[in-house]
Write an enzyme that holds these catalytic residues in place. Sequence first.
Site, PDB file in Angstrom:
ATOM      1  N   ALA A   9       7.766 -17.326  20.779  1.00  0.00           N
ATOM      2  CA  ALA A   9       9.041 -16.413  20.827  1.00  0.00           C
ATOM      3  C   ALA A   9       8.667 -14.899  21.255  1.00  0.00           C
ATOM      4  O   ALA A   9       8.613 -13.813  22.035  1.00  0.00           O
ATOM      5  CB  ALA A   9      10.433 -15.880  19.635  1.00  0.00           C
ATOM      6  N   ARG A  14      -1.057  -9.086  25.372  1.00  0.00           N
ATOM      7  CA  ARG A  14      -1.690  -9.060  25.365  1.00  0.00           C
ATOM      8  C   ARG A  14      -2.342  -9.266  26.738  1.00  0.00           C
ATOM      9  O   ARG A  14      -3.640  -9.843  27.184  1.00  0.00           O
ATOM     10  CB  ARG A  14      -3.112  -8.675  24.672  1.00  0.00           C
ATOM     11  CG  ARG A  14      -3.510  -8.918  23.235  1.00  0.00           C
ATOM     12  CD  ARG A  14      -3.628  -8.855  22.118  1.00  0.00           C
ATOM     13  NE  ARG A  14      -2.717 -10.016  20.976  1.00  0.00           N
ATOM     14  CZ  ARG A  14      -2.818 -10.388  19.951  1.00  0.00           C
ATOM     15  NH1 ARG A  14      -3.895 -10.402  19.373  1.00  0.00           N
ATOM     16  NH2 ARG A  14      -1.719 -11.355  19.300  1.00  0.00           N
ATOM     17  N   GLN A  72      15.648 -16.173  19.332  1.00  0.00           N
ATOM     18  CA  GLN A  72      14.725 -14.323  17.790  1.00  0.00           C
ATOM     19  C   GLN A  72      14.904 -13.468  19.177  1.00  0.00           C
ATOM     20  O   GLN A  72      13.792 -13.147  19.730  1.00  0.00           O
ATOM     21  CB  GLN A  72      13.800 -14.732  17.634  1.00  0.00           C
ATOM     22  CG  GLN A  72      13.047 -13.734  17.154  1.00  0.00           C
ATOM     23  CD  GLN A  72      11.212 -13.445  16.843  1.00  0.00           C
ATOM     24  OE1 GLN A  72      10.785 -13.827  17.747  1.00  0.00           O
ATOM     25  NE2 GLN A  72      11.070 -12.815  15.425  1.00  0.00           N
ATOM     26  N   GLY A  77       8.056  -9.837  14.503  1.00  0.00           N
ATOM     27  CA  GLY A  77       7.180 -10.467  13.758  1.00  0.00           C
ATOM     28  C   GLY A  77       7.538 -11.883  14.447  1.00  0.00           C
ATOM     29  O   GLY A  77       7.893 -12.924  13.910  1.00  0.00           O
ATOM     30  N   THR A  78       6.160 -12.502  13.518  1.00  0.00           N
ATOM     31  CA  THR A  78       6.138 -14.232  12.814  1.00  0.00           C
ATOM     32  C   THR A  78       7.227 -14.684  12.114  1.00  0.00           C
ATOM     33  O   THR A  78       7.946 -15.775  11.759  1.00  0.00           O
ATOM     34  CB  THR A  78       4.571 -14.897  12.699  1.00  0.00           C
ATOM     35  OG1 THR A  78       4.429 -13.735  11.333  1.00  0.00           O
ATOM     36  CG2 THR A  78       3.810 -14.781  14.041  1.00  0.00           C
ATOM     37  N   GLY A 135      -6.125 -13.360  10.890  1.00  0.00           N
ATOM     38  CA  GLY A 135      -5.434 -12.886   9.414  1.00  0.00           C
ATOM     39  C   GLY A 135      -6.398 -13.318   9.222  1.00  0.00           C
ATOM     40  O   GLY A 135      -7.248 -14.380   8.833  1.00  0.00           O
ATOM     41  N   TYR A 356      -6.668 -31.813  65.596  1.00  0.00           N
ATOM     42  CA  TYR A 356      -5.773 -32.040  65.047  1.00  0.00           C
ATOM     43  C   TYR A 356      -4.263 -33.032  65.618  1.00  0.00           C
ATOM     44  O   TYR A 356      -3.869 -32.742  66.849  1.00  0.00           O
ATOM     45  CB  TYR A 356      -4.780 -30.854  64.938  1.00  0.00           C
ATOM     46  CG  TYR A 356      -3.358 -30.592  64.621  1.00  0.00           C
ATOM     47  CD1 TYR A 356      -3.207 -30.656  63.334  1.00  0.00           C
ATOM     48  CD2 TYR A 356      -1.814 -30.040  65.627  1.00  0.00           C
ATOM     49  CE1 TYR A 356      -1.849 -30.492  62.363  1.00  0.00           C
ATOM     50  CE2 TYR A 356      -0.785 -30.185  64.753  1.00  0.00           C
ATOM     51  CZ  TYR A 356      -0.253 -30.503  63.488  1.00  0.00           C
ATOM     52  OH  TYR A 356       0.641 -30.412  63.330  1.00  0.00           O
ATOM     53  N   ASN A 367      -9.693 -43.956  68.444  1.00  0.00           N
ATOM     54  CA  ASN A 367     -10.904 -43.776  68.685  1.00  0.00           C
ATOM     55  C   ASN A 367     -10.270 -42.371  69.403  1.00  0.00           C
ATOM     56  O   ASN A 367      -9.833 -42.101  70.312  1.00  0.00           O
ATOM     57  CB  ASN A 367     -12.317 -44.332  69.825  1.00  0.00           C
ATOM     58  CG  ASN A 367     -13.279 -43.478  69.091  1.00  0.00           C
ATOM     59  OD1 ASN A 367     -13.654 -43.673  68.100  1.00  0.00           O
ATOM     60  ND2 ASN A 367     -13.130 -42.365  70.312  1.00  0.00           N
ATOM     61  N   ALA A 413     -11.275 -37.932  79.041  1.00  0.00           N
ATOM     62  CA  ALA A 413     -11.337 -37.150  78.674  1.00  0.00           C
ATOM     63  C   ALA A 413     -10.782 -35.574  78.921  1.00  0.00           C
ATOM     64  O   ALA A 413     -11.308 -35.640  80.605  1.00  0.00           O
ATOM     65  CB  ALA A 413     -13.331 -36.898  78.826  1.00  0.00           C
TER      66      ALA A 413
HETATM   67  C1  UD1 Z   1      -1.498 -15.156  14.416  1.00  0.00           C
HETATM   68  C2  UD1 Z   1      -1.268 -14.399  12.930  1.00  0.00           C
HETATM   69  C3  UD1 Z   1      -3.030 -14.537  12.175  1.00  0.00           C
HETATM   70  C4  UD1 Z   1      -3.208 -15.524  12.779  1.00  0.00           C
HETATM   71  C5  UD1 Z   1      -3.424 -15.945  14.156  1.00  0.00           C
HETATM   72  C6  UD1 Z   1      -3.893 -17.157  14.360  1.00  0.00           C
HETATM   73  C7  UD1 Z   1       0.841 -13.492  12.035  1.00  0.00           C
HETATM   74  C8  UD1 Z   1       0.880 -11.761  11.056  1.00  0.00           C
HETATM   75  N1  UD1 Z   1      -0.516 -13.487  11.893  1.00  0.00           N
HETATM   76  O1  UD1 Z   1      -1.753 -13.444  14.372  1.00  0.00           O
HETATM   77  O2  UD1 Z   1      -3.231 -14.720  10.485  1.00  0.00           O
HETATM   78  O3  UD1 Z   1      -4.824 -15.681  12.339  1.00  0.00           O
HETATM   79  O4  UD1 Z   1      -1.989 -16.107  14.490  1.00  0.00           O
HETATM   80  O5  UD1 Z   1      -4.023 -17.233  15.803  1.00  0.00           O
HETATM   81  O6  UD1 Z   1       1.141 -14.254  12.143  1.00  0.00           O
HETATM   82  N2  UD1 Z   1       5.146 -15.112  17.754  1.00  0.00           N
HETATM   83  C9  UD1 Z   1       6.695 -14.840  18.350  1.00  0.00           C
HETATM   84  N3  UD1 Z   1       7.951 -13.536  17.443  1.00  0.00           N
HETATM   85  C10 UD1 Z   1       7.603 -12.747  16.852  1.00  0.00           C
HETATM   86  C11 UD1 Z   1       6.161 -12.479  17.116  1.00  0.00           C
HETATM   87  C12 UD1 Z   1       5.348 -13.944  17.056  1.00  0.00           C
HETATM   88  O7  UD1 Z   1       7.705 -16.343  18.396  1.00  0.00           O
HETATM   89  O8  UD1 Z   1       8.339 -11.590  16.581  1.00  0.00           O
HETATM   90  C13 UD1 Z   1       4.570 -16.016  18.242  1.00  0.00           C
HETATM   91  C14 UD1 Z   1       3.751 -16.116  19.421  1.00  0.00           C
HETATM   92  O9  UD1 Z   1       4.672 -16.030  20.744  1.00  0.00           O
HETATM   93  C15 UD1 Z   1       3.248 -17.446  19.250  1.00  0.00           C
HETATM   94  C16 UD1 Z   1       3.008 -16.976  17.425  1.00  0.00           C
HETATM   95  O10 UD1 Z   1       4.165 -16.523  16.887  1.00  0.00           O
HETATM   96  O11 UD1 Z   1       3.003 -18.150  19.674  1.00  0.00           O
HETATM   97  C17 UD1 Z   1       1.543 -15.840  17.040  1.00  0.00           C
HETATM   98  O12 UD1 Z   1       1.734 -14.652  17.486  1.00  0.00           O
HETATM   99  P1  UD1 Z   1       0.546 -13.666  17.648  1.00  0.00           P
HETATM  100  O13 UD1 Z   1       1.004 -12.453  18.137  1.00  0.00           O
HETATM  101  O14 UD1 Z   1      -0.267 -14.489  18.445  1.00  0.00           O
HETATM  102  O15 UD1 Z   1      -0.217 -13.740  16.500  1.00  0.00           O
HETATM  103  P2  UD1 Z   1      -1.665 -13.150  16.656  1.00  0.00           P
HETATM  104  O16 UD1 Z   1      -1.880 -11.703  16.447  1.00  0.00           O
HETATM  105  O17 UD1 Z   1      -2.168 -14.295  17.392  1.00  0.00           O
HETATM  106 MG    MG Z   2      -1.764 -15.515  18.669  1.00  0.00          MG
END
Ligand code: UD1
Ligand code: MG
Length: 456
Positions: A9, A14, A72, A77-78, A135, A356, A367, A413
């Site tokens: 999500a 980046r 989401q 965040g994750t 991380g 062509y 030919n 030709a």
């Molecule tokens: C994350 C981890 C980091 C790890 C790295 C490995 C966290 C906070 N950090 O960082 O420890 O070393 O992955 O590659 O978990 N996503 C969502 N919703 C959100 C944010 C992210 O679904 O709100 C999904 C993204 O689509 C992606 C995954 O979670 O597929 C990881 O998110 P990303 O932003 O890539 O985290 P990293 O900074 O890589």
């Molecule tokens: Mg990542």
Amino acid sequence: MLTVIILAAGKGTRMKSENPKVLFNAAGKPMIDYSIELSRSLNPDKLVVVTGAGAEKVKEYLQNSSVEFAMQKEQKGTADAVMSALDFIPNEGKTLILCGDMPLMKYETLNNFINTCKHDISFISVKMKNPKGYGRIIRSSNGSVLKIVEEKDANENEKRINEVNTGVYLCSSSEIKKRLMNIDNNNAQNEYYLTDIIKGGAEAFLADNEMEFLGVNDRVQLSTAAKILWKERAESYMKDGVSIIDPSSVYIDIDVVIGKDTIIYPNVFIEKNTKIGKNVIIRSGCRINNSVIKDNVEIKDNTLIEDSFVGAFSSVGPMAHLRPGSHLAGDNKVGNFVELKKASMGKGSKASHLTYLGDATLGENVNIGCGTITCNYDGYNKYKTTIGNNVFVGSDTQFVAPVTIGDNALIAAGSTITKNVDANALAISRTNQVNIENKGKEIMEINKAKKENKGK
Ligand code: UD1
Ligand code: MG
């Protein structure tokens, strides 16, 4: 009971793109496909993809893949991403969490992790030569895992740690539900970090191949991952008996079939559902898309073949273009700067140079001389040219379609053919040649004098 949750999500900030990160193509297919295929290989009871940023596009792409979707709403965040899939997590069994941005992970590693880790919360860590962006794993003096610190929150000492979080977790489903309730967003990014589930105690499974855990966050990492995938794929064809001169510069899609003893030169793309036979030679700079190439064919340098069929013992190129619907029955030659579109050639027919052929059907052993053109389009409609067996077409002929040429006909030709030609006939259409004695020399002398006068 195994539930798999794939996090997909994130905004993918980046990548600097309008499109969701997980749909970026890595070696012929979107990254999310790798996570889904890897998950499927474990036969999970439930497979949930968390979508959010670009959810419509992700769902549309995955509409036939029988996964469930959690939404989401805001990308907080994750941990918040997993929270939004809470309704899909049962109270029993295990929950495996993967990210949608890690296309290089291998089944063997994942399976080994799942079979080894028995803790309520386990995750995969790995040592990276360059841990920047990941991380970091903070361990106590006795080696147990204390917490994971994100790059943006890490102090200088923590940044020096090279053991990182891969983003792959295996949890007791009931335990992760509990721990998610206690996560706050008190950090540099004001996000709810999934890594904080570690805090109540966890087991790290230290994997040994850092390349498998490359997380794709920007386009540089995407190309790094894709390059590894392309090379792995090329090498797998090599193990099955295909010769590839330089596996790092050959790009073969996943569903391509290639026969034994085929040789592939550098800078070749073989795409989408292409089937290549045995003993084929594909020279540098070719791209073959959704086509069938039978045994013992040679595709010479810089040739493009799309949605076409090339029969056995044919030679195509250099610099030829088989556009969709081209069909070579076998023993054919399509040479330099020849373009075919919806054109078929019977066995043994040749068009060796600068030609062509569009909307054309050629019989056997025809030919086609250099510079032949089918004039198939009047600005509004397309028309067919039909040429029988054993026809000899002299150089610089134009066929103004619709037109049909009978078997064994000979086209002189330089002819512009606007009428049908019967079998065995000679067709010639040029203005009569006139030779005027001494006139050539006379004109040249006049021209020479003009040039000399200019100089004065
Ligand atoms: C994350 C981890 C980091 C790890 C790295 C490995 C966290 C906070 N950090 O960082 O420890 O070393 O992955 O590659 O978990 N996503 C969502 N919703 C959100 C944010 C992210 O679904 O709100 C999904 C993204 O689509 C992606 C995954 O979670 O597929 C990881 O998110 P990303 O932003 O890539 O985290 P990293 O900074 O890589
Ligand atoms: Mg990542």
